[in-house]
Design a protein around this motif. Structure first.
Motif, PDB file in Angstrom:
ATOM      1  N   ASN A   1       0.848  -1.186   0.000  1.00 49.84           N
ATOM      2  CA  ASN A   1       0.000   0.000   0.000  1.00 49.84           C
ATOM      3  C   ASN A   1       0.890   1.245   0.000  1.00 49.84           C
ATOM      4  OD1 ASN A   1       0.748   0.483   2.829  1.00 49.84           O
ATOM      5  ND2 ASN A   1      -0.655  -1.210   3.300  1.00 49.84           N
ATOM      6  N   GLU A   2       0.258   2.394  -0.134  1.00 49.31           N
ATOM      7  CA  GLU A   2       1.000   3.645  -0.212  1.00 49.31           C
ATOM      8  C   GLU A   2       1.800   3.907   1.059  1.00 49.31           C
ATOM      9  OE1 GLU A   2      -2.085   3.124  -1.025  1.00 49.31           O
ATOM     10  OE2 GLU A   2      -2.639   4.141  -2.894  1.00 49.31           O
ATOM     11  N   ARG A   3       1.224   3.560   2.220  1.00 50.14           N
ATOM     12  CA  ARG A   3       1.917   3.793   3.482  1.00 50.14           C
ATOM     13  C   ARG A   3       3.227   2.991   3.555  1.00 50.14           C
ATOM     14  NH1 ARG A   3      -1.437   3.103   8.940  1.00 50.14           N
ATOM     15  NH2 ARG A   3      -2.507   4.864   7.936  1.00 50.14           N
ATOM     16  N   ALA A   4       3.168   1.731   3.103  1.00 56.72           N
ATOM     17  CA  ALA A   4       4.375   0.895   3.127  1.00 56.72           C
ATOM     18  C   ALA A   4       5.438   1.453   2.192  1.00 56.72           C
ATOM     19  CB  ALA A   4       4.027  -0.537   2.742  1.00 56.72           C
ATOM     20  N   PHE A   5       5.013   1.936   1.033  1.00 58.12           N
ATOM     21  CA  PHE A   5       5.973   2.514   0.087  1.00 58.12           C
ATOM     22  C   PHE A   5       6.672   3.725   0.707  1.00 58.12           C
ATOM     23  CE2 PHE A   5       6.872   5.486  -3.480  1.00 58.12           C
ATOM     24  CZ  PHE A   5       7.836   4.724  -4.112  1.00 58.12           C
ATOM     25  N   THR A   6       5.884   4.583   1.339  1.00 57.22           N
ATOM     26  CA  THR A   6       6.449   5.766   1.996  1.00 57.22           C
ATOM     27  C   THR A   6       7.395   5.363   3.119  1.00 57.22           C
ATOM     28  OG1 THR A   6       4.435   7.018   1.488  1.00 57.22           O
ATOM     29  CG2 THR A   6       5.873   7.894   3.202  1.00 57.22           C
ATOM     30  N   TYR A   7       7.020   4.350   3.878  1.00 58.77           N
ATOM     31  CA  TYR A   7       7.860   3.868   4.984  1.00 58.77           C
ATOM     32  C   TYR A   7       9.220   3.390   4.462  1.00 58.77           C
ATOM     33  CZ  TYR A   7       9.536   0.840   8.740  1.00 58.77           C
ATOM     34  OH  TYR A   7      10.300   0.233   9.699  1.00 58.77           O
ATOM     35  N   HIS A   8       9.215   2.651   3.344  1.00 63.13           N
ATOM     36  CA  HIS A   8      10.473   2.130   2.795  1.00 63.13           C
ATOM     37  C   HIS A   8      11.379   3.268   2.321  1.00 63.13           C
ATOM     38  CE1 HIS A   8       9.076  -1.843   3.346  1.00 63.13           C
ATOM     39  NE2 HIS A   8       8.307  -1.918   2.284  1.00 63.13           N
ATOM     40  N   LEU A   9      10.788   4.268   1.678  1.00 62.93           N
ATOM     41  CA  LEU A   9      11.601   5.395   1.224  1.00 62.93           C
ATOM     42  C   LEU A   9      12.222   6.127   2.407  1.00 62.93           C
ATOM     43  CD1 LEU A   9       9.518   7.012  -1.668  1.00 62.93           C
ATOM     44  CD2 LEU A   9      11.331   5.296  -1.818  1.00 62.93           C
ATOM     45  N   LYS A  10      11.450   6.295   3.464  1.00 65.95           N
ATOM     46  CA  LYS A  10      11.959   6.969   4.662  1.00 65.95           C
ATOM     47  C   LYS A  10      13.107   6.181   5.274  1.00 65.95           C
ATOM     48  CE  LYS A  10      10.470   8.770   9.165  1.00 65.95           C
ATOM     49  NZ  LYS A  10       9.313   8.940  10.095  1.00 65.95           N
ATOM     50  N   ALA A  11      12.939   4.840   5.339  1.00 69.00           N
ATOM     51  CA  ALA A  11      13.995   3.999   5.913  1.00 69.00           C
ATOM     52  C   ALA A  11      15.270   4.080   5.084  1.00 69.00           C
ATOM     53  CB  ALA A  11      13.500   2.552   5.997  1.00 69.00           C
ATOM     54  N   LEU A  12      15.145   4.079   3.754  1.00 71.72           N
ATOM     55  CA  LEU A  12      16.314   4.142   2.889  1.00 71.72           C
ATOM     56  C   LEU A  12      17.016   5.500   2.999  1.00 71.72           C
ATOM     57  CD1 LEU A  12      14.930   2.370  -0.315  1.00 71.72           C
ATOM     58  CD2 LEU A  12      16.658   1.475   1.259  1.00 71.72           C
ATOM     59  N   SER A  13      16.238   6.563   3.176  1.00 73.81           N
ATOM     60  CA  SER A  13      16.835   7.896   3.273  1.00 73.81           C
ATOM     61  C   SER A  13      17.538   8.103   4.606  1.00 73.81           C
ATOM     62  CB  SER A  13      15.761   8.973   3.066  1.00 73.81           C
ATOM     63  OG  SER A  13      14.811   8.944   4.119  1.00 73.81           O
ATOM     64  N   GLN A  14      16.993   7.509   5.675  1.00 72.15           N
ATOM     65  CA  GLN A  14      17.558   7.714   7.002  1.00 72.15           C
ATOM     66  C   GLN A  14      18.636   6.692   7.349  1.00 72.15           C
ATOM     67  OE1 GLN A  14      14.221   7.727   9.717  1.00 72.15           O
ATOM     68  NE2 GLN A  14      13.610   9.808   9.157  1.00 72.15           N
ATOM     69  N   SER A  15      18.530   5.483   6.788  1.00 74.71           N
ATOM     70  CA  SER A  15      19.493   4.412   7.092  1.00 74.71           C
ATOM     71  C   SER A  15      19.947   3.745   5.803  1.00 74.71           C
ATOM     72  CB  SER A  15      18.866   3.384   8.036  1.00 74.71           C
ATOM     73  OG  SER A  15      18.402   3.997   9.227  1.00 74.71           O
ATOM     74  N   PRO A  16      20.811   4.402   5.037  1.00 73.85           N
ATOM     75  CA  PRO A  16      21.257   3.835   3.759  1.00 73.85           C
ATOM     76  C   PRO A  16      21.899   2.460   3.893  1.00 73.85           C
ATOM     77  CG  PRO A  16      21.924   6.133   3.977  1.00 73.85           C
ATOM     78  CD  PRO A  16      21.415   5.705   5.314  1.00 73.85           C
ATOM     79  N   GLN A  17      22.452   2.168   5.070  1.00 76.23           N
ATOM     80  CA  GLN A  17      23.107   0.869   5.244  1.00 76.23           C
ATOM     81  C   GLN A  17      22.113  -0.280   5.099  1.00 76.23           C
ATOM     82  OE1 GLN A  17      22.844   3.219   7.528  1.00 76.23           O
ATOM     83  NE2 GLN A  17      22.095   2.399   9.488  1.00 76.23           N
ATOM     84  N   LEU A  18      20.844  -0.024   5.394  1.00 72.47           N
ATOM     85  CA  LEU A  18      19.828  -1.063   5.202  1.00 72.47           C
ATOM     86  C   LEU A  18      19.712  -1.436   3.727  1.00 72.47           C
ATOM     87  CD1 LEU A  18      17.011   0.256   7.584  1.00 72.47           C
ATOM     88  CD2 LEU A  18      18.700  -1.539   8.041  1.00 72.47           C
ATOM     89  N   GLY A  19      19.720  -0.420   2.870  1.00 74.58           N
ATOM     90  CA  GLY A  19      19.671  -0.670   1.433  1.00 74.58           C
ATOM     91  C   GLY A  19      20.926  -1.352   0.930  1.00 74.58           C
ATOM     92  N   ASP A  20      22.084  -0.937   1.461  1.00 74.90           N
ATOM     93  CA  ASP A  20      23.344  -1.558   1.051  1.00 74.90           C
ATOM     94  C   ASP A  20      23.357  -3.049   1.380  1.00 74.90           C
ATOM     95  OD1 ASP A  20      24.237   0.911   0.180  1.00 74.90           O
ATOM     96  OD2 ASP A  20      25.279   1.369   2.060  1.00 74.90           O
ATOM     97  N   GLN A  21      22.865  -3.405   2.562  1.00 75.80           N
ATOM     98  CA  GLN A  21      22.811  -4.810   2.955  1.00 75.80           C
ATOM     99  C   GLN A  21      21.853  -5.588   2.062  1.00 75.80           C
ATOM    100  OE1 GLN A  21      24.732  -6.433   5.076  1.00 75.80           O
ATOM    101  NE2 GLN A  21      23.664  -8.359   4.580  1.00 75.80           N
ATOM    102  N   MET A  22      20.749  -4.961   1.701  1.00 75.91           N
ATOM    103  CA  MET A  22      19.771  -5.620   0.832  1.00 75.91           C
ATOM    104  C   MET A  22      20.366  -5.899  -0.546  1.00 75.91           C
ATOM    105  SD  MET A  22      15.809  -4.568   0.509  1.00 75.91           S
ATOM    106  CE  MET A  22      15.735  -4.874   2.288  1.00 75.91           C
ATOM    107  N   ILE A  23      21.160  -4.961  -1.038  1.00 79.50           N
ATOM    108  CA  ILE A  23      21.823  -5.147  -2.327  1.00 79.50           C
ATOM    109  C   ILE A  23      22.798  -6.317  -2.269  1.00 79.50           C
ATOM    110  CG2 ILE A  23      23.478  -4.099  -3.911  1.00 79.50           C
ATOM    111  CD1 ILE A  23      22.093  -1.404  -3.318  1.00 79.50           C
ATOM    112  N   LEU A  24      23.520  -6.437  -1.161  1.00 79.30           N
ATOM    113  CA  LEU A  24      24.439  -7.572  -0.997  1.00 79.30           C
ATOM    114  C   LEU A  24      23.682  -8.887  -0.999  1.00 79.30           C
ATOM    115  CD1 LEU A  24      26.893  -6.240   1.751  1.00 79.30           C
ATOM    116  CD2 LEU A  24      27.375  -6.586  -0.687  1.00 79.30           C
ATOM    117  N   GLU A  25      22.561  -8.949  -0.302  1.00 85.20           N
ATOM    118  CA  GLU A  25      21.765 -10.172  -0.254  1.00 85.20           C
ATOM    119  C   GLU A  25      21.219 -10.525  -1.637  1.00 85.20           C
ATOM    120  OE1 GLU A  25      21.389 -12.295   2.118  1.00 85.20           O
ATOM    121  OE2 GLU A  25      22.460 -11.155   3.656  1.00 85.20           O
ATOM    122  N   GLY A  26      20.774  -9.507  -2.370  1.00 86.66           N
ATOM    123  CA  GLY A  26      20.278  -9.760  -3.721  1.00 86.66           C
ATOM    124  C   GLY A  26      21.366 -10.282  -4.631  1.00 86.66           C
ATOM    125  N   GLY A  27      22.570  -9.769  -4.465  1.00 86.11           N
ATOM    126  CA  GLY A  27      23.693 -10.254  -5.261  1.00 86.11           C
ATOM    127  C   GLY A  27      23.995 -11.711  -4.988  1.00 86.11           C
TER     128      GLY A  27
END
Length: 334
Positions: free
Chosen positions: A234-260
């Motif tokens: 839903n829209e709320r979840a999308f907004t939550y994910h963007l906020k998390a990525l903007s405030q804690s970029p390391q979360l996104g970096d770890q996700m990229i490693l897992e995807g790799g």
């Protein structure tokens, strides 16, 4: 045994022109062609399987002496005779139910004589620049009409977190160099889209981007939500994910490693080619041999049963469309 792909003259020419050349390089050099089912499923598969050593041919007509593979829509345009063994590649099309086997792009579609094959990754894919820091560019790789909301809505939401949103045109579907977050949300909600593949997720893994998808079943069939991709139901979840990525970029970096790590086991071109080889040589090839030993009356009976089933499905779909149209009209005039 010959594996014969049904294709139009342009794809047949590509098949012939690439003979003797490295298949992957030929496909990547002409990545702009691979934006529809005929090129993605037929041209790509035939060239790569030929390069892998399978006896492959191609043409516009069926061959009685071969395993015939074609898009469902193309098989519908050809004679429905009982002397040919057909494999319907369903893609996003209505299954040709008189075929002898089916290839599907979502595991939920697999079943008796229906086999799932992971979709090929994007040809010529250019990975995200490894020097990029943080998550600024959010991109949808698809047609704008397939987005849940207007582009302005996505730009506004992304802008709240200092991010930019854009829709990448088909000619640039291969270019992830400046992409930080790839979007795969067809609709907000819980619809599973059981006829769609996980291709956008594979591409994001290969490219080294964070992927935010909808509730599509294809994504959770191959990925681990919260670990190697994110779900925005839903829209709320999308907004939550963007906020998390903007405030804690390391979360996104770890996700990229897992995807790799995940894509090394599933999603790469080499893995998909291996999957095709296993399917054709261990499943469909033996089915063709058993079919070849059956009597002509049995083949006619099998064909007729498939035609009857296909007619029933088409009738049901017509009734459903008329009922939907009637309801829409009634709602308009009420």
């Amino acid at each position: 045994m010959i594996y014969h792909f049904i294709a139009n003259p342009e794809i047949v020419d590509f098949f012939r022109d690439t003979a003797g050349h490295e298949a992957g390089a030929c496909i990547d050099s002409e990545h702009q062609r691979f934006t529809n089912s005929a090129w993605a499923w037929i041209a790509q598969t035939a060239v790569l399987l030929r390069d892998a050593g399978l006896p492959v041919s191609m043409g516009p007509e069926l061959r009685p002496d071969a395993v015939n593979l074609g898009l469902a829509a193309d098989l519908r345009r050809l004679p429905r005779t009982a002397d040919c063994f057909r494999v319907s590649i369903d893609a996003d099309q209505l299954r040709a139910r008189w075929s002898n086997a089916f290839i599907v792009q979502n595991k939920a579609q697999a079943g008796r004589r229906a086999y799932w094959v992971p979709h090929w990754p994007q040809p010529g894919l250019l990975k995200r620049d490894p020097d990029r820091q943080g998550f600024k560019n959010v991109v949808f790789f698809g047609l704008a009409r397939n987005l849940e909301h207007e582009e302005a809505w996505w730009r506004e939401v992304c802008g709240q977190f200092g991010m930019q949103f854009s829709v990448r045109p088909p000619a640039q579907w291969h270019d992830y160099r400046d992409v930080d977050v790839a979007i795969g949300v067809r609709r907000f909600g819980r619809k599973k889209f059981n006829n769609k593949p996980p291709t956008k997720l594979f591409n994001a893994w290969i490219a080294g981007c964070v992927f935010i998808g909808g509730a599509d079943s294809a994504y959770y069939q191959v990925g681990s939500a919260g670990k190697d991709y994110l779900i925005a139901a839903n829209e709320r979840a999308f907004t939550y994910h963007l906020k998390a990525l903007s405030q804690s970029p390391q979360l996104g970096d770890q996700m990229i490693l897992e995807g790799g790590r995940k894509v090394n086991r599933l999603g790469l071109r080499e893995r998909t080619c291996h999957h095709w080889m296993e399917l054709l040589t261990r499943e469909i090839g033996p089915e063709f041999e058993r079919w070849s030993e059956t009597s002509e009356p049995f083949r006619h009976l099998q064909l007729r049963a498939g035609l009857v089933m296909d007619g029933g499905v088409r009738f049901r779909n017509r009734c459903w469309r008329r009922a939907k149209d009637f309801c829409n009209r009634a709602a308009f005039w009420s």
